[in-house]
Design a protein around this motif. Structure first.
Motif, PDB file in Angstrom:
ATOM      1  N   GLY A  29      -8.824  66.523 -49.533  1.00 20.52           N
ATOM      2  CA  GLY A  29      -8.656  66.376 -50.976  1.00 20.52           C
ATOM      3  C   GLY A  29      -9.946  66.689 -51.723  1.00 20.52           C
ATOM      4  N   GLU A  30     -11.049  66.207 -51.192  1.00 17.08           N
ATOM      5  CA  GLU A  30     -12.363  66.487 -51.793  1.00 17.08           C
ATOM      6  C   GLU A  30     -12.688  67.977 -51.682  1.00 17.08           C
ATOM      7  OE1 GLU A  30     -16.985  65.471 -50.690  1.00 17.08           O
ATOM      8  OE2 GLU A  30     -15.477  63.921 -50.277  1.00 17.08           O
ATOM      9  N   TRP A  31     -12.405  68.564 -50.514  1.00 14.49           N
ATOM     10  CA  TRP A  31     -12.661  69.993 -50.309  1.00 14.49           C
ATOM     11  C   TRP A  31     -11.873  70.818 -51.320  1.00 14.49           C
ATOM     12  CZ3 TRP A  31     -10.222  74.568 -49.429  1.00 14.49           C
ATOM     13  CH2 TRP A  31     -10.986  75.632 -48.935  1.00 14.49           C
ATOM     14  N   MET A  32     -10.596  70.477 -51.489  1.00 16.99           N
ATOM     15  CA  MET A  32      -9.741  71.229 -52.406  1.00 16.99           C
ATOM     16  C   MET A  32     -10.205  71.071 -53.844  1.00 16.99           C
ATOM     17  SD  MET A  32      -7.143  73.192 -51.698  1.00 16.99           S
ATOM     18  CE  MET A  32      -7.583  74.429 -52.873  1.00 16.99           C
ATOM     19  N   GLU A  33     -10.596  69.863 -54.212  1.00 17.97           N
ATOM     20  CA  GLU A  33     -11.085  69.621 -55.569  1.00 17.97           C
ATOM     21  C   GLU A  33     -12.321  70.467 -55.859  1.00 17.97           C
ATOM     22  OE1 GLU A  33     -12.911  65.838 -57.909  1.00 17.97           O
ATOM     23  OE2 GLU A  33     -11.066  65.480 -56.753  1.00 17.97           O
ATOM     24  N   ARG A  34     -13.242  70.513 -54.899  1.00 16.85           N
ATOM     25  CA  ARG A  34     -14.445  71.340 -55.080  1.00 16.85           C
ATOM     26  C   ARG A  34     -14.090  72.821 -55.160  1.00 16.85           C
ATOM     27  NH1 ARG A  34     -18.572  69.895 -50.608  1.00 16.85           N
ATOM     28  NH2 ARG A  34     -17.176  68.281 -49.886  1.00 16.85           N
ATOM     29  N   ALA A  35     -13.147  73.250 -54.309  1.00 16.79           N
ATOM     30  CA  ALA A  35     -12.756  74.662 -54.298  1.00 16.79           C
ATOM     31  C   ALA A  35     -12.198  75.096 -55.651  1.00 16.79           C
ATOM     32  CB  ALA A  35     -11.724  74.902 -53.196  1.00 16.79           C
ATOM     33  N   LEU A  36     -11.365  74.257 -56.236  1.00 16.40           N
ATOM     34  CA  LEU A  36     -10.717  74.626 -57.493  1.00 16.40           C
ATOM     35  C   LEU A  36     -11.621  74.456 -58.708  1.00 16.40           C
ATOM     36  CD1 LEU A  36      -7.138  73.272 -56.785  1.00 16.40           C
ATOM     37  CD2 LEU A  36      -7.951  75.646 -56.706  1.00 16.40           C
ATOM     38  N   LYS A  37     -12.792  73.874 -58.513  1.00 20.65           N
ATOM     39  CA  LYS A  37     -13.760  73.754 -59.606  1.00 20.65           C
ATOM     40  C   LYS A  37     -14.778  74.892 -59.610  1.00 20.65           C
ATOM     41  CE  LYS A  37     -13.600  68.811 -60.450  1.00 20.65           C
ATOM     42  NZ  LYS A  37     -14.330  67.540 -60.383  1.00 20.65           N
TER      43      LYS A  37
END
Length: 137
Positions: free
Chosen positions: A64-72
């Protein structure tokens, strides 16, 4: 709209620095990011989380953290899964394999008028029919 849509594995390769993502694809991705025309399908976070859940993919942090960073990351836009895309994914022309996530990604690329960045052999074969524009990486 136009630009590039990243296949799920391409997003992972891009963020994880995987060398399987070639220089031509990297340059095109950078150019699309700079012009605000770099997209990720709404199904991609689900697909990545499923791969992590099945231990087929691992990150140094929570998915979830990885995805959040990716989409930012600058220039990346999450393309929503609209009703039009959902319906279109069930009515794709020609013959396409049964992976529903890939069908949604293809329908999203077609809806956006975007080129799909992929190394997926099945999607590259589908593109040869003329129903999908791709950038092979």
């Amino acid at each position: 709209m136009s630009g590039l849509l990243l296949d799920t594995h391409v997003l992972v390769w891009l963020l994880e620095g995987n060398e399987r993502l070639g220089q031509e694809a990297r340059a095109a991705i950078q150019a699309a990011a700079e012009t605000g025309t770099l997209h990720v399908s709404a199904i991609t976070p689900w697909e990545i989380a499923m791969l992590v859940g099945k231990a087929r993919l691992r990150f140094c942090c929570d998915v979830g953290e990885w995805m959040e960073r990716a989409l930012k990351l600058p220039g990346i836009t999450l393309a929503p899964l609209s009703p039009a895309i959902a319906v279109a994914s069930t009515r794709l022309p020609g013959e396409i394999h049964e992976d529903f996530a890939d069908q949604i990604i293809v329908a999203t690329a077609r809806h956006l008028g975007a080129k799909l960045v992929t190394a997926d052999a099945l999607l590259l074969a589908y593109a040869k029919t003329g129903y999908l524009d791709v950038l092979e990486c």
